[in-house]
Design an enzyme around this catalytic site. Structure first.
Site, PDB file in Angstrom:
ATOM      1  N   PHE A 139     -19.744  14.374 -25.908  1.00 46.12           N
ATOM      2  CA  PHE A 139     -19.401  13.226 -26.781  1.00 46.12           C
ATOM      3  C   PHE A 139     -19.146  11.777 -26.275  1.00 46.12           C
ATOM      4  CE2 PHE A 139     -15.076  13.029 -25.317  1.00 46.12           C
ATOM      5  CZ  PHE A 139     -14.898  14.036 -24.715  1.00 46.12           C
TER       6      PHE A 139
ATOM      7  N   ARG B 208     -14.782  14.793 -33.393  1.00 46.93           N
ATOM      8  CA  ARG B 208     -13.764  15.849 -32.838  1.00 46.93           C
ATOM      9  C   ARG B 208     -14.427  17.134 -33.563  1.00 46.93           C
ATOM     10  NH1 ARG B 208     -11.204  13.867 -28.181  1.00 46.93           N
ATOM     11  NH2 ARG B 208     -13.391  14.342 -27.588  1.00 46.93           N
TER      12      ARG B 208
ATOM     13  N   TYR C 252       0.753  -1.213   0.087  1.00 51.66           N
ATOM     14  CA  TYR C 252       0.189   0.072   0.076  1.00 51.66           C
ATOM     15  C   TYR C 252       0.743   1.291  -0.043  1.00 51.66           C
ATOM     16  CZ  TYR C 252      -3.618   3.228   0.815  1.00 51.66           C
ATOM     17  OH  TYR C 252      -4.723   4.368   1.010  1.00 51.66           O
TER      18      TYR C 252
ATOM     19  N   ASP D  54       1.094  19.945 -20.764  1.00 51.06           N
ATOM     20  CA  ASP D  54       0.314  18.715 -21.081  1.00 51.06           C
ATOM     21  C   ASP D  54       1.097  17.939 -21.884  1.00 51.06           C
ATOM     22  OD1 ASP D  54      -1.427  16.588 -21.931  1.00 51.06           O
ATOM     23  OD2 ASP D  54      -3.061  17.981 -22.196  1.00 51.06           O
TER      24      ASP D  54
ATOM     25  N   PHE E   6      -8.306  21.315 -24.762  1.00 49.56           N
ATOM     26  CA  PHE E   6      -8.761  19.957 -24.963  1.00 49.56           C
ATOM     27  C   PHE E   6     -10.063  19.694 -23.940  1.00 49.56           C
ATOM     28  CE2 PHE E   6      -8.570  15.482 -23.506  1.00 49.56           C
ATOM     29  CZ  PHE E   6      -8.546  14.746 -24.732  1.00 49.56           C
ATOM     30  N   THR E   7     -10.652  18.630 -24.144  1.00 49.77           N
ATOM     31  CA  THR E   7     -12.134  18.530 -23.654  1.00 49.77           C
ATOM     32  C   THR E   7     -11.859  18.365 -22.163  1.00 49.77           C
ATOM     33  OG1 THR E   7     -11.942  16.019 -24.057  1.00 49.77           O
ATOM     34  CG2 THR E   7     -12.993  17.541 -25.465  1.00 49.77           C
TER      35      THR E   7
ATOM     36  N   LYS F  23      -0.949   7.238 -23.629  1.00 46.57           N
ATOM     37  CA  LYS F  23      -0.521   7.613 -25.015  1.00 46.57           C
ATOM     38  C   LYS F  23       0.864   7.162 -25.301  1.00 46.57           C
ATOM     39  CE  LYS F  23      -4.610  10.231 -24.339  1.00 46.57           C
ATOM     40  NZ  LYS F  23      -5.302  10.171 -23.124  1.00 46.57           N
TER      41      LYS F  23
END
Ligand code: F0G
Length: 465
Positions: free
Chosen positions: A457, A390, A80, A223, A132-133, A266
């Site tokens: 979306f 998009r 943990y 980002d 970005f969303t 990604k």
């Protein structure tokens, strides 16, 4: 043959790996797919994966891990507190990205949540190179307003400028002058810019942004979701960068910023994971305190020990020259095929996917008929290839007025997972898009029948109109 002349021989980007395990995919009939897309409310997010043949919905969490990463999974220390894998991850992030302090999170938006809550006050302004969303939503939920300061070229799908992720410095300076630096907690800089079509920012531009923000004492939050892909484009296209290693460029990009949010799903080649990284000790202490409320203890933040190990190894693989050349090369391969067939796509081809220009593809549909949503559904019906909208659906509504946003870019993203599909899959995708293009006049528009409040979306449902 000398090493130099060997390097100059013409060779394709062919995959720098061989396949050791396969996952069978199911072929479906057109009739079946027509039923499935109707059941899914014409939203490709609501399809079941078993009904998809080639899944280009996203490059997020869909990568194939390497044998080394799978071996790393066996080395998970599932304590943990104080997992060995956390310290390995911390060291890896420090080595490749250079940030000092790391807060692990289960994925990117969790890091966005923490940094937004910590830095943004009611009424603040956050400039960035296109929204970005999830990033924008977290900024809004914290009381801020996102302001787009990307260069105009980014909003024009046909413009061939190589660094469409660049920030318009005059626009940024004007915003700072207008609102004052006290109302701007940070500048949000993405490498690469997803919503612009996977477009990179140049090192030169980032340095200029750094100079400007340093002058006003405004931090840059990076980002860094696709930073290796951005660095590869810098190496390929920017003056004086060709001789450098992608890993060196990645490190320099990070060094020009003050902190970062990372969706490791990604670039970093894992199926789940992310982190927040900062250089300021005081901010780190606050973030580390907050992660225990929302994610988990500060030495796992929502990831299992084995996930952190796979991530450490994934980060080192993500900057491998052969890997990144083949990854971006595969996207370019598909892009070139579509260009040859005169399909309207966003140019230049992005690094993580090929983006179809739905406004040009379906000129008979006005933007209120949701052309990109309709096109993604039509592609699925044609071949079982799953893409993503998009455009106007992703852009959502203005939080103050409730009015629908109408972005210039109305796109369908064919996103390529890393190390998953072959060149033959890309050929099938191109053939399907060509077929849909030939029959484009038959595609009907869509209207909302269900619209959730946030990130609509993902879960909206539509009917043909
Ligand atoms: N920033 C960028 C540039 C992204 O592309 C994403 C995710 C996030 C942040 C959020 O990260 O998903 O790990 O919470 N993009 C995915 C996509 C969902 O399909 O483009 P996350």
């Amino acid at each position: 043959m000398s090493e130099d002349s060997e390097n100059q021989r013409k060779r394709s980007w062919a995959e720098p790996y061989k396949i050791k395990m396969v996952e069978p995919v199911r072929m479906t009939t057109t009739g079946e797919r027509k039923t499935r897309i109707k059941e899914a409310g014409f939203n490709t997010f609501l399809l079941r994966s078993r009904d998809v043949y080639i899944d280009l919905l996203t490059d997020s969490g869909t990568s194939a891990m390497s044998d080394r990463q799978w071996a790393g999974m066996m080395m998970g220390d599932e304590a943990y507190a104080g997992s060995e894998n956390f310290y390995h991850l911390e060291q890896t992030i420090q080595k490749y990205y250079g940030y000092k302090y790391i807060v692990p999170t289960h994925q990117g938006r969790a890091a966005e949540h923490i940094i937004s809550q910590l830095l943004i006050k009611q009424g603040d302004i956050i400039p960035g190179n296109m929204y970005f969303t999830t990033t924008k939503l977290h900024q809004e939920l914290a009381g801020g307003t996102f302001k787009d300061v990307i260069i105009d070229e980014a909003h024009d799908p046909g413009n061939l400028y190589p660094f469409k992720g660049n920030i318009d410095l005059d626009r940024l300076r004007a915003l700072i002058e207008q609102y004052g630096e006290k109302r701007i907690p940070y500048i949000s800089v993405a490498t690469t810019v997803n919503m612009a079509g996977g477009q990179p920012i140049s090192l030169k531009n980032l340095k200029e942004v750094r100079n400007l923000t340093s002058h006003y004492g405004i931090p840059i939050i990076h980002d860094m979701t696709r930073v290796a892909e951005n660095a590869y484009m810098i190496k390929k296209l920017e003056d004086g960068q060709a001789h450098r290693k992608v890993s060196e460029i990645v490190k320099e990009i990070c060094d020009l910023t003050d902190g970062a949010t990372m969706s490791a799903k990604k670039d970093a080649l894992v199926n789940i994971g992310g982190f927040l990284a900062v250089n300021d000790k005081g901010l780190f202490d606050k973030a580390r305190n907050m992660v225990v409320i929302y994610e988990g203890l500060h030495t796992y933040g929502g990831m299992a020990g084995r996930d952190m190990e796979a991530l450490s190894i994934g980060i080192s693989e993500s900057v491998d020259e052969d890997h990144i050349r083949a990854r971006v090369g595969q996207v370019e391969y598909l892009g070139k095929k579509l260009i040859q067939s005169e399909i309207p796509i966003v140019m230049p081809v992005g690094t993580h996917g090929v983006f179809l220009n739905a406004k040009k593809f379906l000129p008979h549909l006005t933007q209120d008929k949701l052309p990109a949503q309709a096109l993604a559904a039509a592609i699925y019906v044609d071949s079982g290839v799953r893409a993503m909208e998009r455009g106007v659906v992703s852009a959502g509504r203005d939080p103050d007025t409730g009015q629908q946003n109408y972005p210039n870019l109305e796109l369908v993203r064919l996103t390529i997972p890393r190390r998953v599909y072959t060149q033959a899959h890309m050929d099938v995708v191109a053939e399907s898009i060509e077929e849909v293009y030939l029959n484009r006049n038959k595609i009907r528009g869509l209207k909302f029948v269900y619209e959730p409040r946030y990130l609509r979306f993902f879960q909206s449902r539509f009917e043909e109109c």
